[in-house]
Design a protein around this motif. Structure first.
Motif, short mmCIF file in Angstrom:
data_model
loop_
_atom_site.label_atom_id
_atom_site.label_comp_id
_atom_site.label_asym_id
_atom_site.label_seq_id
_atom_site.Cartn_x
_atom_site.Cartn_y
_atom_site.Cartn_z
N GLY A 507 0.79 -1.23 0.00
CA GLY A 507 0.00 0.00 0.00
C GLY A 507 0.82 1.27 0.00
N LEU A 508 2.06 1.19 -0.43
CA LEU A 508 2.91 2.38 -0.43
C LEU A 508 2.97 2.98 -1.83
N THR A 509 3.00 4.30 -1.88
CA THR A 509 3.16 5.00 -3.16
C THR A 509 4.62 5.38 -3.31
N VAL A 510 5.19 5.12 -4.46
CA VAL A 510 6.58 5.48 -4.72
C VAL A 510 6.63 6.36 -5.96
N ALA A 511 7.26 7.51 -5.86
CA ALA A 511 7.33 8.41 -7.02
C ALA A 511 8.65 9.15 -7.01
N LEU A 512 9.21 9.32 -8.19
CA LEU A 512 10.44 10.09 -8.35
C LEU A 512 10.10 11.43 -8.97
N GLY A 513 10.51 12.49 -8.30
CA GLY A 513 10.26 13.82 -8.84
C GLY A 513 11.02 14.87 -8.06
N ASP A 514 11.40 15.94 -8.73
CA ASP A 514 12.13 17.03 -8.09
C ASP A 514 13.38 16.57 -7.36
N GLY A 515 14.00 15.51 -7.87
CA GLY A 515 15.25 15.08 -7.27
C GLY A 515 15.11 14.18 -6.06
N TYR A 516 13.90 13.78 -5.73
CA TYR A 516 13.71 12.88 -4.59
C TYR A 516 12.88 11.66 -5.01
N LEU A 517 13.23 10.51 -4.48
CA LEU A 517 12.36 9.35 -4.55
C LEU A 517 11.55 9.35 -3.26
N ARG A 518 10.23 9.49 -3.40
CA ARG A 518 9.39 9.63 -2.22
C ARG A 518 8.54 8.38 -2.02
N VAL A 519 8.65 7.79 -0.85
CA VAL A 519 7.82 6.65 -0.47
C VAL A 519 6.80 7.16 0.53
N THR A 520 5.52 6.99 0.19
CA THR A 520 4.47 7.58 1.02
C THR A 520 3.46 6.50 1.44
N GLY A 521 3.05 6.59 2.67
CA GLY A 521 2.02 5.68 3.16
C GLY A 521 2.29 5.27 4.58
N ILE A 522 1.58 4.25 5.04
CA ILE A 522 1.81 3.73 6.39
C ILE A 522 2.93 2.70 6.32
N VAL A 523 4.06 3.04 6.92
CA VAL A 523 5.19 2.11 6.90
C VAL A 523 5.21 1.32 8.20
N SER A 524 5.90 0.21 8.16
CA SER A 524 6.03 -0.59 9.37
C SER A 524 7.48 -1.01 9.53
N ALA A 525 7.74 -1.70 10.62
CA ALA A 525 9.13 -2.03 10.94
C ALA A 525 9.74 -3.03 9.96
N ASP A 526 8.97 -3.56 9.04
CA ASP A 526 9.61 -4.41 8.04
C ASP A 526 9.60 -3.77 6.65
N THR A 527 9.24 -2.49 6.58
CA THR A 527 9.26 -1.81 5.29
C THR A 527 10.72 -1.60 4.85
N GLY A 528 10.99 -1.93 3.60
CA GLY A 528 12.35 -1.75 3.08
C GLY A 528 12.32 -1.12 1.71
N LEU A 529 13.40 -0.48 1.35
CA LEU A 529 13.51 0.17 0.05
C LEU A 529 14.93 -0.04 -0.46
N LEU A 530 15.03 -0.44 -1.71
CA LEU A 530 16.34 -0.53 -2.35
C LEU A 530 16.38 0.47 -3.49
N LEU A 531 17.27 1.43 -3.39
CA LEU A 531 17.48 2.40 -4.46
C LEU A 531 18.82 2.07 -5.11
N SER A 532 18.80 1.88 -6.42
CA SER A 532 20.05 1.56 -7.13
C SER A 532 20.43 2.72 -8.04
N LEU A 533 21.57 3.31 -7.77
CA LEU A 533 22.06 4.42 -8.57
C LEU A 533 23.14 3.90 -9.51
N PRO A 534 23.08 4.29 -10.78
CA PRO A 534 24.02 3.76 -11.76
C PRO A 534 25.41 4.37 -11.61
N LEU A 535 26.41 3.52 -11.37
CA LEU A 535 27.76 4.05 -11.20
C LEU A 535 28.64 3.80 -12.43
N THR A 536 28.01 3.56 -13.56
CA THR A 536 28.76 3.43 -14.80
C THR A 536 29.53 4.73 -15.04
#
Ligand SMILES: [Zn+2]
Length: 650
Positions: A507-536
């Motif tokens: 039930g989380l909303t994820v959106a990229l805009g204005d330079g931020y990745l925003r995760v919105t909603g009710i989070v819990s202690a097992d909520t996780g996020l993996l952001l991968s930035l390209p280092l090429t």
């Protein structure tokens, strides 16, 4: 050692001061986190902060003692200091920046060897304070020049500013003890001396503005903030006597709010800008903040090196004209990079614009961190981007001229940079994250936890990343409020097109805009996020207006600017006679990139302007060489180095 400091010692105030970071604006889009709310748990920044705590701070302390800059305070206290003051006019400030570094490092606990050393140092400083609150070891005694007799070069107000900032660090770490008391007496003295009914003057080197504003915030004293505003508004009206570099050297040529781009001495301009933003925020003077932001944005566009370094001139340590960015004569003083971080952080807090987090990242990783040597015992003052001849190792046991060392030096006759690095490293984590009513914002990456109260409940996240060398950033929620929150991670501009992410949580909303990745909603202690930035590795081309490197390219890998150092070239090949072959692939290495170079055959002519026919690109075998992070160059002995490389003709 006993000092007559008991006179000035006060007992702790009844209430513990409000904890916080170096900057605590009254209002803003984002709110900084306090010490304890951001905890570095390992990795890149942990190693740097350990180096600072274990080596850099002690190194600086040993040097201020050795060159007599600390003894100036002892001699001021016992009456034996006269014209034989050790060091130039502003060496008091190195002791104060060191005290600031120590205060951040000691933090809330206030126990142990460093805390004992700190208290001894504060005793020695406090003992030199005069009855009326004035505290400077270079002026006002028999045989010395009179107080405030040289506002152009004397640096009294500059030194006072660093004392106040050291006191802010102590207060924000939860201690209202001796140094804040000394600082209050000094600030009260300044209000009388330079306030509306005092002398109409400014100091040649801004710093008092940013310091008074913050000390006013830390002590809830409006008169200090108002005096900061007075200093900002007085500037630019020719109150300082003309000098050879012109009035613009100390930004006294035009009012702060009427400039179009930062100019004059770079550190002066940046410290003044930081103070002007603080004053603008405190006085709800949006026009002032906007004016400074406009000047800073123009400076980023036209007067900044790829490393984030600022200031092109050796002669007057100043900004050049637009696009005047010589690389082999880059001045790019370490303190100017720190000043730029100070301005960016204030603008980030005020506006929430991710761009300023990008600037902080670039400047910290590539300009500030270029200064300390790997062992923490030597520093760059100026930071060239192109070293044509191998540097000369400076003597490890004597001071170096400030900018002539082509390798890092242990200490300088003007040694503003090492202690500035120390205080910045000690507080670096306080620039990693912020909070807002909505939730938490993560601006920098590494291994740390960030915690904030959101809607009256705790939100804590853990960040794990081998950044800046690896591009995966793992965020894990540790403690979650019951109501919806927003967790924002800055996505650097260079990564925005190719960043990927995955979220573990319903039930989380994820959106990229204005330079931020925003995760919105009710989070819990097992909520996780993996952001991968390209280092090429990326090929970076300069604006063609920058004539100095037109037709050349730099290589960046993630947030790191890379450099080609002669040590990584085969014998007989030098950095001045190679071109990068962009038709060959550029591979990633664990910390940099592997590039293909072509050797240029140069024929020396008696007159070097006979055209392109004098050189040929060697048709021989390609040279494969590793480029390393620019900030790490000159750690393996004397070498040549360049950031921008000419490109081989196809
Ligand atoms: Zn400096």
């Amino acid at each position: 050692m006993t000092h007559p400091s008991a006179l000035h010692t006060v007992s702790s105030a009844a209430a513990a001061p409000r904890r916080g970071g170096p900057v605590e604006p009254r209002s803003g889009t984002l709110t900084p986190l306090a010490p304890g709310e951001v905890r570095v748990t390992g990795g890149f920044w942990h190693d740097l902060q350990r180096l600072n705590a274990s080596t850099i701070i002690g190194h600086c302390l040993a040097w201020v003692e050795r060159v007599g800059w600390l003894a100036n305070f002892d001699r001021a206290a016992d009456g034996s200091l006269e014209a034989d003051h050790a060091g130039i006019e502003f060496v008091d400030s190195e002791v104060y920046k060191l005290l600031e570094a120590m205060a951040w490092e000691i933090g809330t606990d206030d126990e142990g060897e460093l805390a004992d050393t700190y208290r001894d140092l504060v005793n020695r400083v406090a003992a030199a304070q005069e009855e009326d609150g004035y505290l400077h070891t270079f002026f006002g005694r028999p045989g010395q020049r009179a107080r405030f007799s040289d506002l152009e070069w004397g640096h009294e107000l500059y030194c006072f500013g660093h004392l106040l900032q050291a006191a802010v660090a102590r207060l924000r770490s939860g201690h209202d003890d001796q140094l804040p008391a000394v600082a209050r007496r000094l600030a009260d003295f300044l209000v009388v001396e330079f306030g509306e009914t005092g002398r109409t003057a400014v100091g040649g080197h801004p710093e008092i503005e940013v310091a008074l504003a913050e000390f006013g915030r830390a002590t809830d004293t409006r008169t200090y903030i108002d005096l900061a505003a007075t200093f900002v508004e007085r500037r630019g009206h020719g109150l300082l006597a003309p000098i050879e570099h012109g009035q613009e050297y100390f930004q006294d040529d035009q009012p702060v709010r009427s400039g179009a781009v930062l100019h004059g001495h770079a550190v002066r301009a940046l410290y003044l800008s930081a103070g002007a933003v603080d004053v603008g925020v405190e006085h709800d003077d949006e026009a002032l903040v906007e004016a400074v932001e406009g000047q800073y944005v123009a400076t980023l566009a036209r007067r900044t090196y790829v490393t984030g370094g600022m200031g092109s001139h050796h002669r007057d340590e100043a900004f050049g004209d637009d696009f005047e960015l010589p690389h082999d004569r880059a001045y790019a003083e370490t303190c100017a990079a720190i000043g730029s971080v100070m301005v960016s952080w204030r603008l980030l807090l005020h506006s929430g614009k991710a761009r300023y987090g990008d600037v902080i990242e670039r400047t910290l990783l590539n300009a500030v961190l270029a200064s300390p040597r790997r062992d923490g015992k030597a520093f760059f003052y100026s930071n060239t981007l192109h070293q044509r001849t191998p540097g000369l190792p400076p003597a490890e046991d004597s001071t170096s001229p400030r900018a002539q060392s082509s390798m890092r030096a242990p200490w300088f006759e003007v040694s503003c940079c090492p202690t500035n690095v120390a205080r910045t490293l000690a507080s670096a984590h306080l620039y990693f994250a912020t909070r807002s009513d909505a939730g938490l914002q993560i601006h920098q990456f590494g291994d740390f936890t960030a915690t904030a109260e959101v809607g009256g409940e705790e939100l804590t996240v853990q960040i794990a990343s081998a950044y800046p060398f690896e591009g995966d950033v793992v965020l894990k929620v540790i403690a979650a409020p019951s109501s919806p929150v927003e967790i924002a991670l800055r996505v650097p501009a260079w990564a925005e097109a190719e960043a990927t992410w995955s979220v573990n949580g319903d039930g989380l909303t994820v959106a990229l805009g204005d330079g931020y990745l925003r995760v919105t909603g009710i989070v819990s202690a097992d909520t996780g996020l993996l952001l991968s930035l390209p280092l090429t590795p990326r090929v970076v081309s300069p604006d063609p207006h920058i004539d100095d490197v037109r037709g050349q390219v730099a290589i960046e890998r993630g947030p790191l600017v890379l450099a080609l150092e002669s040590i990584d070239l085969p014998d007989g090949v030098d950095t001045e006679s190679v071109e990068i072959d962009l038709s060959s692939p550029i591979e990633s290495t664990p910390t940099g990139a592997r590039v293909t170079l072509r050797r240029r055959t140069d024929r020396e002519l008696p007159w070097p302007y006979d055209g392109a026919s004098t050189t040929d690109t060697d048709a021989g075998p390609a040279i494969v060489a590793d480029m390393i992070p620019y900030a790490r160059w000159a750690n393996r002995g004397p070498s040549t180095m360049r950031v921008f490389l000419p490109t081989a003709r196809p």
